[in-house]
Design a protein around this motif. Structure first.
Motif, PDB file in Angstrom:
ATOM      1  N   VAL A   1     -31.676  -6.597  16.995  1.00 13.20           N
ATOM      2  CA  VAL A   1     -31.985  -6.533  15.566  1.00 13.20           C
ATOM      3  C   VAL A   1     -32.676  -7.822  15.104  1.00 13.20           C
ATOM      4  N   PRO A   2     -33.348  -7.783  13.946  1.00 14.76           N
ATOM      5  CA  PRO A   2     -33.879  -9.033  13.388  1.00 14.76           C
ATOM      6  C   PRO A   2     -32.744  -9.995  13.072  1.00 14.76           C
ATOM      7  N   GLY A   3     -33.065 -11.273  13.007  1.00 15.13           N
ATOM      8  CA  GLY A   3     -32.056 -12.252  12.614  1.00 15.13           C
ATOM      9  C   GLY A   3     -31.775 -12.165  11.124  1.00 15.13           C
ATOM     10  N   SER A   4     -30.672 -12.720  10.704  1.00 14.06           N
ATOM     11  CA  SER A   4     -30.324 -12.710   9.284  1.00 14.06           C
ATOM     12  C   SER A   4     -31.281 -13.592   8.500  1.00 14.06           C
ATOM     13  N   ALA A   5     -31.764 -13.065   7.367  1.00 13.04           N
ATOM     14  CA  ALA A   5     -32.661 -13.840   6.506  1.00 13.04           C
ATOM     15  C   ALA A   5     -31.938 -15.030   5.887  1.00 13.04           C
ATOM     16  N   GLU A   6     -30.617 -14.995   5.886  1.00 10.10           N
ATOM     17  CA  GLU A   6     -29.836 -16.069   5.261  1.00 10.10           C
ATOM     18  C   GLU A   6     -30.127 -17.426   5.884  1.00 10.10           C
ATOM     19  N   TRP A   7     -30.377 -17.441   7.208  1.00 10.67           N
ATOM     20  CA  TRP A   7     -30.551 -18.740   7.868  1.00 10.67           C
ATOM     21  C   TRP A   7     -31.891 -19.380   7.497  1.00 10.67           C
ATOM     22  N   ASN A   8     -32.875 -18.583   7.074  1.00 12.21           N
ATOM     23  CA  ASN A   8     -34.123 -19.168   6.595  1.00 12.21           C
ATOM     24  C   ASN A   8     -33.968 -19.764   5.210  1.00 12.21           C
ATOM     25  N   VAL A   9     -33.107 -19.162   4.407  1.00 15.40           N
ATOM     26  CA  VAL A   9     -32.927 -19.617   3.026  1.00 15.40           C
ATOM     27  C   VAL A   9     -32.053 -20.853   2.963  1.00 15.40           C
ATOM     28  N   ARG A  10     -31.002 -20.858   3.740  1.00 14.76           N
ATOM     29  CA  ARG A  10     -30.016 -21.933   3.619  1.00 14.76           C
ATOM     30  C   ARG A  10     -30.509 -23.230   4.227  1.00 14.76           C
ATOM     31  N   ALA A  11     -30.262 -24.308   3.496  1.00 13.44           N
ATOM     32  CA  ALA A  11     -30.665 -25.639   3.962  1.00 13.44           C
ATOM     33  C   ALA A  11     -29.465 -26.479   4.373  1.00 13.44           C
TER      34      ALA A  11
ATOM     35  N   ARG B   1     -44.688 -24.003   5.426  1.00 12.28           N
ATOM     36  CA  ARG B   1     -45.127 -23.337   6.644  1.00 12.28           C
ATOM     37  C   ARG B   1     -44.435 -23.885   7.895  1.00 12.28           C
ATOM     38  N   ALA B   2     -44.399 -25.195   8.059  1.00  8.10           N
ATOM     39  CA  ALA B   2     -43.827 -25.771   9.280  1.00  8.10           C
ATOM     40  C   ALA B   2     -42.310 -25.666   9.309  1.00  8.10           C
ATOM     41  N   LEU B   3     -41.675 -25.772   8.135  1.00  5.33           N
ATOM     42  CA  LEU B   3     -40.216 -25.699   8.082  1.00  5.33           C
ATOM     43  C   LEU B   3     -39.719 -24.347   7.597  1.00  5.33           C
ATOM     44  N   GLY B   4     -40.630 -23.426   7.307  1.00  8.54           N
ATOM     45  CA  GLY B   4     -40.239 -22.069   6.955  1.00  8.54           C
ATOM     46  C   GLY B   4     -39.432 -21.956   5.683  1.00  8.54           C
ATOM     47  N   ASP B   5     -39.656 -22.844   4.706  1.00  9.24           N
ATOM     48  CA  ASP B   5     -38.892 -22.803   3.458  1.00  9.24           C
ATOM     49  C   ASP B   5     -39.429 -21.665   2.589  1.00  9.24           C
ATOM     50  N   PRO B   6     -38.584 -20.699   2.218  1.00  3.85           N
ATOM     51  CA  PRO B   6     -39.065 -19.569   1.411  1.00  3.85           C
ATOM     52  C   PRO B   6     -39.236 -19.889  -0.065  1.00  3.85           C
TER      53      PRO B   6
END
Length: 469
Positions: free
Chosen positions: A71-81, A418-423
């Protein structure tokens, strides 16, 4: 989500939540993704887990029908810092496999015990268990897509021994590696020789709609010759690029045509131990772990964005496959980046098509670049003053970038996006985006594409035969 809502998602086989949580059935000992097509179990027999590793840690094995490890990874890990979000991104990049838990903890600035405690509390498994689940998925892919000997697959997947590999596969998949190899549930044809030049075929899963054309348009617009190329016609294009990886190099090819909720991909590696890292970097480049349902719902509430979201459902905010490379490209621009590749890039041992080089490493540019601003950035990247790895602390990285001569706030914010994937970044200072958090990166993409489309569609109002002023 509470457990009642999770069970409703399972009952309706809602694919929107695949990767966001997993459920296990006490009477069968199996864990699944929410969209599993099997008969819905009784509520009293269901257990919920935030990660596959947590389900495995409680003794459940992976379902053979729904492939919960794919499955795709959880979107939560991209959002959380916070430290958990950073740790999850670094584990995905293979840090635990390469450096162990002490290496992960050192990068995060915490003790190994603190990292273990926080991850266990939040995701139900520690770093070793999370890395183990990832290794098992990599092993399954290699077993079912190549004819490599089992022993080679064990070490290429990151296992320390063949015995550990065999025990893990039996525990997670309830069969031996040989039996697992005989299955073709991944949809790919086994028997591909890793040394034949065919590479490893993969399906990189995503959830929900995916505006694939817009992603490929951006990649084609930004492509730097010798390290990237986009070939084919719209709808049938292929994006190819070179990869610098921890153990070797790679070439990845990703197809634009969408046959399902995935992107067809093929990765050629000089060292198969890099497979997990290469996959994760491609996932970040194509923003495959995003939650388009949450993003589109939030942005559609804004009157300016509602028609744009309707026109482009599932629009992504692409990242990068190489954060340090992108930082340099953001500073100097695409034309100058091409010149840097030509002058300082390392040639591939075996060029393929238009791909002939790797982007130059920061240490090389720090010593050889003519531009003072570029030398300052390259030096900071090379000596670790600026860190842009998967677990980098975003605020600190942006501050460090802004402190470099020649790197202004807009460039630093673009690197952060872009480099750190911050949404949640607006590098352009677009008016009215403050209320669109935490999805400003996506809002900016919609607004800029909408503005470009409006300019293309706008008719000329100049009278025929007159001179425009």
């Amino acid at each position: 989500m509470d457990e009642r809502t999770r069970y409703e998602a399972v009952s309706s086989r809602d694919a929107r939540f695949d990767g966001e949580f997993f459920f296990a059935v006490a009477t069968t000992g199996i864990y699944c993704r929410p969209s599993c097509p099997a008969v819905t179990p009784k509520r009293e027999n269901v257990r919920f887990f935030p990660t596959a590793a947590a389900a495995q840690g409680h003794g459940f094995r992976a379902c053979r029908r729904c492939r919960p490890d794919a499955v795709p990874g959880s979107a939560e890990w991209n959002v959380r810092a916070d430290v958990v979000g950073r740790a999850m991104r670094m584990i995905g990049d293979g840090v635990v496999d390469r450096e162990g838990v002490p290496g992960l903890a050192d990068r995060l600035g915490y003790s190994a015990r603190q990292v273990q405690r926080q991850l266990t509390a939040e995701v139900g498994a520690g770093p070793v268990a999370l890395a183990r689940a990832q290794r098992s998925h990599t092993a399954r892919v290699l077993l079912q897509t190549t004819d490599l000997p089992v022993t080679e697959i064990a070490f290429a997947s990151g296992f320390a021994s063949v015995r550990q590999f065999n025990d893990t596969i039996r525990q997670i998949y309830a069969r031996t590696p040989t039996a697992l190899r005989s299955e073709t549930g991944s949809g790919t044809r086994p028997g591909t020789s890793a040394g034949s030049g065919a590479g490893v075929p993969l399906r990189l899963a995503h959830r929900g709609p995916y505006a694939v054309r817009e992603t490929f348009d951006l990649l084609a617009e930004e492509a730097v010759p010798r390290i990237e190329e986009v070939t084919g016609t719209t709808g049938f294009r292929t994006y190819r690029r070179t990869l610098r990886l921890p153990y070797g190099t790679g070439v990845a090819a990703v197809a634009e045509s969408a046959a399902g909720p995935w992107l067809e991909t093929r990765i050629h590696l000089t060292d198969l131990r890099d497979l997990t890292t290469a996959v994760q970097r491609l996932r970040r480049l194509f923003d495959l772990d995003a939650d388009p349902y949450a993003v589109d719902q939030a942005l559609a509430a804004d009157p300016r964005l509602a028609p744009l979201v309707t026109a482009r459902p599932g629009l992504r905010s692409p990242g990068t496959a190489d954060p340090e490379e992108f930082a340099v490209r953001a500073l100097v621009g695409p034309a100058a980046a091409g010149g840097l590749v030509e002058r300082f890039g390392k040639a591939l041992d075996a060029p393929t098509g238009g791909l002939t080089h790797l982007f130059p490493e920061p240490a090389v540019l720090a010593d050889a670049a003519d531009d003072p601003a570029l030398r300052a950035l390259a030096t900071a990247l090379a000596d670790g003053t600026v860190r842009l790895d998967a677990g980098a602390e975003r605020d600190g990285a942006e501050r460090a970038l802004c402190g470099l001569p020649g790197t202004g706030p807009r460039t630093a914010a673009l690197i952060r996006m872009r480099a750190l994937g911050d949404p949640d970044v607006d590098p352009y200072g677009t008016p009215g985006t403050g209320g669109l958090r935490p999805w400003r990166s996506y809002a900016v993409r919609h607004l800029r594409l909408g503005r470009a489309q409006a300019q293309i569609s706008a008719p000329s109002h100049a009278p025929t035969g007159s001179r425009q002023q």
